[in-house]
Design a protein around this motif. Structure first.
Motif, PDB file in Angstrom:
ATOM      1  N   GLU A  82       0.830  -1.208   0.000  1.00 44.47           N
ATOM      2  CA  GLU A  82       0.000   0.000   0.000  1.00 44.47           C
ATOM      3  C   GLU A  82       0.866   1.261   0.000  1.00 44.47           C
ATOM      4  O   GLU A  82       0.554   2.238  -0.680  1.00 44.47           O
ATOM      5  CB  GLU A  82      -0.952  -0.018   1.194  1.00 44.47           C
ATOM      6  CG  GLU A  82      -2.033  -1.082   1.044  1.00 44.47           C
ATOM      7  CD  GLU A  82      -2.850  -1.322   2.300  1.00 44.47           C
ATOM      8  OE1 GLU A  82      -2.556  -0.707   3.357  1.00 44.47           O
ATOM      9  OE2 GLU A  82      -3.773  -2.144   2.229  1.00 44.47           O
ATOM     10  N   ILE A  85       2.298   1.609  -3.555  1.00 47.76           N
ATOM     11  CA  ILE A  85       1.258   2.060  -4.487  1.00 47.76           C
ATOM     12  C   ILE A  85       0.964   3.544  -4.276  1.00 47.76           C
ATOM     13  O   ILE A  85       0.920   4.320  -5.237  1.00 47.76           O
ATOM     14  CB  ILE A  85      -0.019   1.203  -4.339  1.00 47.76           C
ATOM     15  CG1 ILE A  85       0.240  -0.208  -4.882  1.00 47.76           C
ATOM     16  CG2 ILE A  85      -1.202   1.856  -5.041  1.00 47.76           C
ATOM     17  CD1 ILE A  85      -0.837  -1.221  -4.543  1.00 47.76           C
ATOM     18  N   SER A  86       0.781   3.953  -3.038  1.00 45.43           N
ATOM     19  CA  SER A  86       0.412   5.356  -2.793  1.00 45.43           C
ATOM     20  C   SER A  86       1.549   6.313  -3.138  1.00 45.43           C
ATOM     21  O   SER A  86       1.298   7.464  -3.501  1.00 45.43           O
ATOM     22  CB  SER A  86      -0.040   5.559  -1.347  1.00 45.43           C
ATOM     23  OG  SER A  86       1.022   5.363  -0.456  1.00 45.43           O
ATOM     24  N   LYS A  88       3.934   5.466  -5.521  1.00 43.37           N
ATOM     25  CA  LYS A  88       4.384   5.134  -6.889  1.00 43.37           C
ATOM     26  C   LYS A  88       5.879   4.818  -6.915  1.00 43.37           C
ATOM     27  O   LYS A  88       6.627   5.325  -7.755  1.00 43.37           O
ATOM     28  CB  LYS A  88       4.062   6.263  -7.873  1.00 43.37           C
ATOM     29  CG  LYS A  88       2.616   6.693  -7.900  1.00 43.37           C
ATOM     30  CD  LYS A  88       1.705   5.624  -8.413  1.00 43.37           C
ATOM     31  CE  LYS A  88       0.296   6.181  -8.600  1.00 43.37           C
ATOM     32  NZ  LYS A  88      -0.720   5.188  -8.342  1.00 43.37           N
ATOM     33  N   ASP A 153      -2.394  -1.615  -8.163  1.00 41.80           N
ATOM     34  CA  ASP A 153      -2.586  -0.172  -8.149  1.00 41.80           C
ATOM     35  C   ASP A 153      -3.881   0.115  -8.909  1.00 41.80           C
ATOM     36  O   ASP A 153      -3.982  -0.199 -10.101  1.00 41.80           O
ATOM     37  CB  ASP A 153      -1.393   0.508  -8.828  1.00 41.80           C
ATOM     38  CG  ASP A 153      -1.484   2.021  -8.829  1.00 41.80           C
ATOM     39  OD1 ASP A 153      -2.609   2.574  -8.770  1.00 41.80           O
ATOM     40  OD2 ASP A 153      -0.425   2.659  -8.903  1.00 41.80           O
ATOM     41  N   PRO A 154      -4.888   0.695  -8.256  1.00 43.12           N
ATOM     42  CA  PRO A 154      -6.164   0.947  -8.936  1.00 43.12           C
ATOM     43  C   PRO A 154      -6.050   1.945 -10.087  1.00 43.12           C
ATOM     44  O   PRO A 154      -6.869   1.929 -10.997  1.00 43.12           O
ATOM     45  CB  PRO A 154      -7.076   1.476  -7.829  1.00 43.12           C
ATOM     46  CG  PRO A 154      -6.163   1.959  -6.761  1.00 43.12           C
ATOM     47  CD  PRO A 154      -4.902   1.154  -6.868  1.00 43.12           C
ATOM     48  N   ASP A 155      -5.018   2.796 -10.068  1.00 48.43           N
ATOM     49  CA  ASP A 155      -4.838   3.785 -11.133  1.00 48.43           C
ATOM     50  C   ASP A 155      -4.206   3.195 -12.384  1.00 48.43           C
ATOM     51  O   ASP A 155      -4.550   3.582 -13.499  1.00 48.43           O
ATOM     52  CB  ASP A 155      -3.975   4.954 -10.644  1.00 48.43           C
ATOM     53  CG  ASP A 155      -4.633   5.731  -9.517  1.00 48.43           C
ATOM     54  OD1 ASP A 155      -5.884   5.730  -9.419  1.00 48.43           O
ATOM     55  OD2 ASP A 155      -3.883   6.339  -8.715  1.00 48.43           O
ATOM     56  N   THR A 156      -3.246   2.274 -12.192  1.00 50.77           N
ATOM     57  CA  THR A 156      -2.481   1.756 -13.334  1.00 50.77           C
ATOM     58  C   THR A 156      -2.790   0.299 -13.672  1.00 50.77           C
ATOM     59  O   THR A 156      -2.452  -0.158 -14.752  1.00 50.77           O
ATOM     60  CB  THR A 156      -0.970   1.851 -13.054  1.00 50.77           C
ATOM     61  OG1 THR A 156      -0.647   0.972 -11.966  1.00 50.77           O
ATOM     62  CG2 THR A 156      -0.552   3.284 -12.727  1.00 50.77           C
ATOM     63  N   LYS A 158      -1.259  -2.114 -12.369  1.00 51.18           N
ATOM     64  CA  LYS A 158      -0.011  -2.862 -12.176  1.00 51.18           C
ATOM     65  C   LYS A 158       0.033  -3.435 -10.762  1.00 51.18           C
ATOM     66  O   LYS A 158      -0.462  -2.832  -9.818  1.00 51.18           O
ATOM     67  CB  LYS A 158       1.187  -1.965 -12.443  1.00 51.18           C
ATOM     68  CG  LYS A 158       1.123  -1.379 -13.857  1.00 51.18           C
ATOM     69  CD  LYS A 158       2.451  -1.018 -14.384  1.00 51.18           C
ATOM     70  CE  LYS A 158       2.316  -0.325 -15.720  1.00 51.18           C
ATOM     71  NZ  LYS A 158       2.334  -1.170 -16.841  1.00 51.18           N
TER      72      LYS A 158
END
Length: 168
Positions: A82, A85-86, A88, A153-156, A158
């Motif tokens: 986490e 991810i937060s 990057k 990662d919810p954005d990418t 990945k």
């Protein structure tokens, strides 16, 4: 002149290698085991279970004991996923704090960590770790337990991986 350029290049390679490390370990002797509480619940996803199974199959194939999973270690792995991810990033930031927690809470004598990023299957991440001497050293190391977290990662889309090993 060429000697100075070579020295600078060598220093840059050393610094880059140290900063891109994806394997780490820590050993501590005597510690107080009552400073934090043990996490007992962790919901494993299918990929986490498969990855742990592949690691244990490899260990057994080379004559080593299979590792027992501990939910607390997986929880600490998830916290690090986490964080990565937060922010990057893919790194071992705060590994000392994670290992100290595992030493205090579980009575571990030794802790190691592998991280990875952007692999799509359990087979591919385990193969990559086994092809890297530092990662493989943790996989075949003198450990008794482990935990893992694989988070997307919810954005990418990945995946981030943190696999922590402990000798208890």
């Amino acid at each position: 002149m060429k000697t100075n350029i070579l020295r600078i290049a060598l220093l840059a390679v050393v610094i880059f290698t140290m900063n891109s490390c994806s394997s780490d370990s820590s050993e501590v002797a005597d510690t107080n085991t009552n400073l934090t509480s043990k996490v007992v619940d962790y919901d494993y996803n299918e990929m986490e279970v498969t990855t742990m199974d592949l690691i244990n199959k490899y260990r057994v194939s080379v004559g080593l004991n299979p590792l027992e999973r501990i939910n607390h270690i997986s929880f600490k792995s998830e916290e690090h996923d986490e964080y990565m991810i937060s922010n990057k990033v893919v790194n071992h930031n705060d590994f000392v704090a994670r290992s100290e927690n595992i030493i205090k809470v579980l009575g571990a004598k030794k802790v190691g960590e592998n991280v990875a990023y952007n692999f799509n299957t359990a087979e591919s991440v385990v193969a990559a770790w086994l092809n890297s001497p530092a990662h493989k050293e943790n996989i075949v190391g003198n450990y008794t337990h482990f935990g893992i977290a694989i988070k997307m990662d919810p954005d990418t889309g990945k995946k981030y991986y943190t696999n922590i090993f402990a000798k208890i």
